[in-house]
Design a protein around this motif. Structure first.
Motif, PDB file in Angstrom:
ATOM      1  N   SER A 104       0.802  -1.187   0.225  1.00 16.46           N
ATOM      2  CA  SER A 104      -0.041   0.116   0.121  1.00 16.46           C
ATOM      3  C   SER A 104       0.935   1.240  -0.006  1.00 16.46           C
ATOM      4  CB  SER A 104      -0.785  -0.046   1.210  1.00 16.46           C
ATOM      5  OG  SER A 104      -1.673   1.029   1.280  1.00 16.46           O
ATOM      6  N   GLY A 105       1.158   1.726  -1.318  1.00 15.63           N
ATOM      7  CA  GLY A 105       1.927   3.079  -1.274  1.00 15.63           C
ATOM      8  C   GLY A 105       3.457   2.722  -1.238  1.00 15.63           C
ATOM      9  N   TYR A 106       3.814   1.589  -1.415  1.00 12.62           N
ATOM     10  CA  TYR A 106       5.385   1.310  -1.750  1.00 12.62           C
ATOM     11  C   TYR A 106       5.670   0.318  -2.630  1.00 12.62           C
ATOM     12  CZ  TYR A 106       4.576  -2.493   1.792  1.00 12.62           C
ATOM     13  OH  TYR A 106       4.281  -3.368   2.479  1.00 12.62           O
ATOM     14  N   HIS A 107       6.843  -0.015  -2.981  1.00 14.12           N
ATOM     15  CA  HIS A 107       7.417  -1.164  -3.802  1.00 14.12           C
ATOM     16  C   HIS A 107       8.490  -1.529  -3.051  1.00 14.12           C
ATOM     17  CE1 HIS A 107       4.771   0.609  -6.781  1.00 14.12           C
ATOM     18  NE2 HIS A 107       4.824  -0.725  -7.346  1.00 14.12           N
ATOM     19  N   THR A 108       8.887  -2.990  -3.079  1.00 13.39           N
ATOM     20  CA  THR A 108      10.205  -3.487  -2.685  1.00 13.39           C
ATOM     21  C   THR A 108      10.758  -4.172  -3.582  1.00 13.39           C
ATOM     22  OG1 THR A 108       8.931  -5.543  -2.061  1.00 13.39           O
ATOM     23  CG2 THR A 108       9.217  -3.672  -0.419  1.00 13.39           C
ATOM     24  N   TYR A 109      12.045  -4.569  -3.613  1.00 16.22           N
ATOM     25  CA  TYR A 109      12.890  -5.210  -4.598  1.00 16.22           C
ATOM     26  C   TYR A 109      13.840  -5.981  -3.589  1.00 16.22           C
ATOM     27  CZ  TYR A 109      16.852  -6.784  -7.150  1.00 16.22           C
ATOM     28  OH  TYR A 109      17.766  -7.737  -7.966  1.00 16.22           O
ATOM     29  N   GLU A 110      13.699  -7.396  -3.921  1.00 23.56           N
ATOM     30  CA  GLU A 110      14.784  -8.384  -3.214  1.00 23.56           C
ATOM     31  C   GLU A 110      15.785  -9.157  -4.514  1.00 23.56           C
ATOM     32  OE1 GLU A 110      12.942 -11.099  -0.449  1.00 23.56           O
ATOM     33  OE2 GLU A 110      12.050  -9.529   0.743  1.00 23.56           O
ATOM     34  N   PRO A 111      16.779  -9.187  -4.199  1.00 25.21           N
ATOM     35  CA  PRO A 111      17.596  -9.850  -5.090  1.00 25.21           C
ATOM     36  C   PRO A 111      17.453 -11.343  -5.002  1.00 25.21           C
ATOM     37  CG  PRO A 111      19.016  -9.171  -3.408  1.00 25.21           C
ATOM     38  CD  PRO A 111      17.722  -8.683  -3.061  1.00 25.21           C
ATOM     39  N   ALA A 112      17.636 -11.853  -6.381  1.00 29.93           N
ATOM     40  CA  ALA A 112      17.544 -13.481  -6.292  1.00 29.93           C
ATOM     41  C   ALA A 112      18.766 -14.050  -5.357  1.00 29.93           C
ATOM     42  CB  ALA A 112      17.790 -13.891  -7.816  1.00 29.93           C
ATOM     43  N   PHE A 113      18.256 -15.120  -4.869  1.00 28.98           N
ATOM     44  CA  PHE A 113      19.223 -16.113  -4.236  1.00 28.98           C
ATOM     45  C   PHE A 113      19.823 -17.016  -5.053  1.00 28.98           C
ATOM     46  CE2 PHE A 113      16.464 -14.475  -0.901  1.00 28.98           C
ATOM     47  CZ  PHE A 113      17.031 -13.781  -0.043  1.00 28.98           C
ATOM     48  N   MET A 114      21.005 -16.992  -5.497  1.00 23.87           N
ATOM     49  CA  MET A 114      21.624 -18.025  -6.358  1.00 23.87           C
ATOM     50  C   MET A 114      22.983 -18.501  -5.898  1.00 23.87           C
ATOM     51  SD  MET A 114      21.419 -16.024 -10.271  1.00 23.87           S
ATOM     52  CE  MET A 114      21.098 -14.317 -10.014  1.00 23.87           C
ATOM     53  N   THR A 115      23.531 -19.730  -6.537  1.00 23.71           N
ATOM     54  CA  THR A 115      24.604 -20.221  -6.020  1.00 23.71           C
ATOM     55  C   THR A 115      25.160 -20.344  -7.478  1.00 23.71           C
ATOM     56  OG1 THR A 115      23.949 -22.459  -6.748  1.00 23.71           O
ATOM     57  CG2 THR A 115      23.329 -21.760  -4.476  1.00 23.71           C
ATOM     58  N   SER A 116      26.630 -20.744  -7.400  1.00 29.08           N
ATOM     59  CA  SER A 116      27.154 -20.863  -8.577  1.00 29.08           C
ATOM     60  C   SER A 116      26.637 -21.875  -9.552  1.00 29.08           C
ATOM     61  CB  SER A 116      28.723 -21.162  -8.483  1.00 29.08           C
ATOM     62  OG  SER A 116      28.807 -22.488  -7.746  1.00 29.08           O
ATOM     63  N   ALA A 117      25.894 -22.702  -9.217  1.00 29.10           N
ATOM     64  CA  ALA A 117      25.101 -23.903  -9.953  1.00 29.10           C
ATOM     65  C   ALA A 117      23.837 -23.315 -10.727  1.00 29.10           C
ATOM     66  CB  ALA A 117      25.102 -24.914  -9.178  1.00 29.10           C
ATOM     67  N   THR A 118      23.352 -22.054 -10.088  1.00 30.06           N
ATOM     68  CA  THR A 118      22.041 -21.604 -10.474  1.00 30.06           C
ATOM     69  C   THR A 118      22.314 -21.119 -12.083  1.00 30.06           C
ATOM     70  OG1 THR A 118      21.498 -20.956  -8.334  1.00 30.06           O
ATOM     71  CG2 THR A 118      20.349 -19.924 -10.189  1.00 30.06           C
ATOM     72  N   GLN A 119      21.401 -21.379 -12.897  1.00 28.32           N
ATOM     73  CA  GLN A 119      21.377 -20.928 -14.326  1.00 28.32           C
ATOM     74  C   GLN A 119      20.987 -19.327 -14.183  1.00 28.32           C
ATOM     75  OE1 GLN A 119      22.429 -20.939 -17.397  1.00 28.32           O
ATOM     76  NE2 GLN A 119      22.781 -23.334 -17.338  1.00 28.32           N
ATOM     77  N   PRO A 120      21.888 -18.662 -14.766  1.00 29.08           N
ATOM     78  CA  PRO A 120      21.401 -17.164 -14.768  1.00 29.08           C
ATOM     79  C   PRO A 120      20.465 -16.773 -15.624  1.00 29.08           C
ATOM     80  CG  PRO A 120      23.510 -17.307 -16.016  1.00 29.08           C
ATOM     81  CD  PRO A 120      22.996 -18.612 -15.265  1.00 29.08           C
ATOM     82  N   THR A 121      19.385 -15.620 -15.511  1.00 26.95           N
ATOM     83  CA  THR A 121      18.598 -15.126 -16.386  1.00 26.95           C
ATOM     84  C   THR A 121      19.053 -14.418 -17.566  1.00 26.95           C
ATOM     85  OG1 THR A 121      16.987 -15.191 -14.544  1.00 26.95           O
ATOM     86  CG2 THR A 121      16.141 -13.900 -16.537  1.00 26.95           C
ATOM     87  N   TYR A 122      19.355 -15.208 -18.620  1.00 32.21           N
ATOM     88  CA  TYR A 122      19.854 -14.316 -19.796  1.00 32.21           C
ATOM     89  C   TYR A 122      18.674 -13.477 -20.360  1.00 32.21           C
ATOM     90  CZ  TYR A 122      24.005 -17.434 -19.498  1.00 32.21           C
ATOM     91  OH  TYR A 122      24.960 -18.042 -19.200  1.00 32.21           O
TER      92      TYR A 122
END
Length: 184
Positions: A104-122
Motif C-alpha cells: 500500500s503506497g510502496y514497492h520493494t525489491y529483493e535480489p535473487a538467491f543464487m549459487t554458482s550452480a544456478t542458471q542465470p537469467t539471460y
C-alpha cells in the motif's frame, strides 16, 4: 568535399526482452519492437556504448619476416549504459533477476538467491539509434547478462543512474550473437 550526412550523432533507445524473444523483422528497423516481448528501459545518460574485443593469433613462418596472417582466437562484446531511470524494474535488469513486490503506497525489491550452480537469467537487448545518412540503425544483441559491478549513488551534484555493463554471449552454431541493421 565531406558530407556531414554520413556522420552520426544522437541518443539510442534500449529495449530489453527475454533470451530468445521474437525479434522484429529486419524490414521493421524503424518500428517500435512489440511491447509484449520487449520493454523500453527508459532514459539513459551519457549514451550507449558497444565494444567488440578481438584476440587474433598471428601466423608466422621462418622463411619470411612478414606475418603470414592471423586466426581469431577469442571474441567478446559488451554494451555499456547508464540507465537514467533508477526504478526497481531496471534494478531487476541490472542485477539479472530479483523480485519486485508492491504494498500500500510502496514497492520493494529483493535480489535473487543464487549459487554458482544456478542458471542465470539471460536476456536480449535492442539498441535503436541512428545510421549514416540520417536513417535508423538497430542493434539486436541476442544473449546478454549484466556482468560488471552495478553502481548507483545519490549525491548533491550528480544524477542517480544505474551503471550497467551487459556482456554478450554465444548463441548457437547457426545464430550470430548480435546483428546490426541500418536504413539506407
Amino acid at each position: 568535399m565531406a558530407n556531414e550526412d554520413v556522420l552520426v550523432m544522437g541518443p539510442a533507445i534500449l529495449y530489453i526482452g527475454a533470451f530468445g524473444a521474437s525479434e522484429p523483422a529486419a524490414s521493421a528497423y524503424a518500428s517500435t519492437p512489440a511491447s509484449g516481448a520487449w520493454t523500453n528501459l527508459g532514459y539513459t545518460l551519457d549514451g550507449c556504448e558497444l565494444s567488440v574485443e578481438q584476440d587474433y593469433k598471428e601466423l608466422v613462418a621462418d622463411q619470411t619476416a612478414y606475418k603470414m596472417g592471423a586466426r581469431l582466437q577469442e571474441a567478446s562484446f559488451k554494451v555499456k549504459v547508464s540507465l537514467a531511470e533508477p526504478s526497481l524494474n531496471n534494478l531487476v535488469v541490472a542485477l539479472n533477476d530479483g523480485t519486485v513486490a508492491s504494498g500500500s503506497g510502496y514497492h520493494t525489491y529483493e535480489p535473487a538467491f543464487m549459487t554458482s550452480a544456478t542458471q542465470p537469467t539471460y536476456r536480449a537487448l535492442i539498441v535503436d539509434g541512428y545510421a549514416p545518412g540520417g536513417g535508423r540503425a538497430r542493434l539486436i544483441v541476442r544473449k546478454i547478462l549484466s556482468t560488471d559491478n552495478v553502481k548507483w549513488k545519490y549525491s548533491k551534484e550528480d544524477q542517480t543512474v544505474f551503471e550497467v555493463e551487459f556482456e554478450g554471449f554465444y548463441v548457437s552454431d547457426v545464430i550470430a550473437p548480435w546483428k546490426m541493421i541500418t536504413e539506407d
